[in-house]
Design a protein around this motif. Structure first.
Motif, PDB file in Angstrom:
ATOM      1  N   THR A 114       2.148   3.922  -4.200  1.00 46.51           N
ATOM      2  CA  THR A 114       1.049   4.757  -4.684  1.00 46.51           C
ATOM      3  C   THR A 114       1.639   5.986  -5.379  1.00 46.51           C
ATOM      4  O   THR A 114       2.828   6.267  -5.232  1.00 46.51           O
ATOM      5  CB  THR A 114       0.166   5.220  -3.511  1.00 46.51           C
ATOM      6  N   ARG A 115       0.802   6.695  -6.088  1.00 42.45           N
ATOM      7  CA  ARG A 115       1.242   7.932  -6.759  1.00 42.45           C
ATOM      8  C   ARG A 115       0.363   9.079  -6.270  1.00 42.45           C
ATOM      9  O   ARG A 115      -0.857   8.924  -6.239  1.00 42.45           O
ATOM     10  CB  ARG A 115       1.049   7.818  -8.265  1.00 42.45           C
ATOM     11  N   GLY A 175      -1.736   7.587   0.143  1.00 35.98           N
ATOM     12  CA  GLY A 175      -1.283   8.159  -1.130  1.00 35.98           C
ATOM     13  C   GLY A 175      -0.182   9.204  -1.057  1.00 35.98           C
ATOM     14  O   GLY A 175       0.274   9.694  -2.080  1.00 35.98           O
ATOM     15  N   ASP A 180       0.833  -1.215   0.000  1.00 39.05           N
ATOM     16  CA  ASP A 180       0.000   0.000   0.000  1.00 39.05           C
ATOM     17  C   ASP A 180       0.866   1.262   0.000  1.00 39.05           C
ATOM     18  O   ASP A 180       0.355   2.378   0.070  1.00 39.05           O
ATOM     19  CB  ASP A 180      -0.958   0.005   1.201  1.00 39.05           C
TER      20      ASP A 180
END
Ligand SMILES: Cc1ncc(COP(=O)(O)O)c(C=O)c1O
Length: 252
Positions: free
Chosen positions: A13-14, A205, A10
């Motif tokens: 992310t971007r 994120g 997890d």
């Protein structure tokens, strides 16, 4: 062209457009001089999220954990950690190298200590002993499992430790997942703990960031310890802005 979902972690992310825009437009100051408005705002939000007096932004979960232990213990003391915990297994022996504490590992299947065993290891000061001065927990309990530790167990551990004058630190890298799974606000879940951290770079994120919340006195000390560890960045608002965008729904 085929697209693949990257499910390694997890953390892979971007930042989306809203987050990147917020970072670009962030109002900044100087964190070491204590006047970066965006970092200060995120830290206030973090304190509120966990119902603690104060909060400190760090770059990573590892830095929050090590800063917490540095702030809550002294050299030559003993701290209790789960034998499968991130703090003990995956932080380059930072507990020994940085804080100079002796980690006492206890088995904790599913993130739950055996309360009798825990009590037996809350050792006082004597000529030959290293006194126990901190109990650490992890929620969700990770090592690739992500198990939720329920409030009842956290409260039992806190009651036991506090009864012997020992504070409890929660490595809450993914505590927001636990709170969501339990349908409970993070401040309720962590009410009895003395300090708690959360990662902004896991499932939320953000490219970087963690928050460490606790008493005003502890966080004041942690701020100096973060500085010692090289976490006294300058225009940190660029990073904090991402955390503000990433905030959980209950925070808005
Ligand atoms: C429970 C737990 N604590 C701490 C960390 C460390 O976080 P970071 O990678 O931001 O240093 C992790 C990382 O996955 C974790 O799972």
């Amino acid at each position: 062209m085929r697209e693949y979902l990257d499910l390694r972690s997890d953390t892979v992310t971007r930042p989306d457009e809203e987050m990147r825009n917020a970072m670009r437009d962030a109002e900044v100051g100087d964190v070491v001089m204590g006047d970066d408005p965006t970092v200060l705002r995120l830290e206030r939000m973090g304190a509120e999220l966990f119902g603690k007096e104060a909060c400190l932004m760090t770059v990573s979960g590892t830095m929050s954990n090590q800063t917490a232990v540095l702030s809550m213990t002294g050299r030559g003391e003993q701290i209790i950690v789960h034998d499968k915990s991130h703090m003990f297994n995956l932080e380059v022996a930072g507990l020994a190298q940085i804080s100079g504490v002796q980690p006492r590992t206890l088995p904790a299947p599913g993130g739950r200590y055996d309360l009798g065993e825990l009590e037996a290891n809350l050792i006082g000061t004597a000529i030959q002993t290293a006194p126990t001065t901190l109990v650490c927990m992890e929620n969700t309990f990770n090592l690739n499992q992500g198990l939720v530790v329920e409030k009842e167990h956290i409260d039992q551990v806190c009651e036991l430790a506090h009864g012997k004058g020992v504070p409890v630190y929660m490595d809450g890298a993914r505590i927001l997942n636990a709170a969501a799974a339990l349908d409970m606000e993070p401040d309720v879940l962590c009410r009895e703990t003395d300090a708690v951290s959360v990662c902004l770079s896991k499932a939320l994120g953000c490219p970087v960031g963690s928050l460490l919340a606790g008493s005003a006195e502890m966080i004041e000390k942690a701020r100096r310890m973060r500085q010692m560890l090289g976490g006294g960045w300058r225009q940190g608002g660029v990073l904090a802005a991402a955390g503000i965008v990433a905030r959980p729904a209950s925070w808005r």
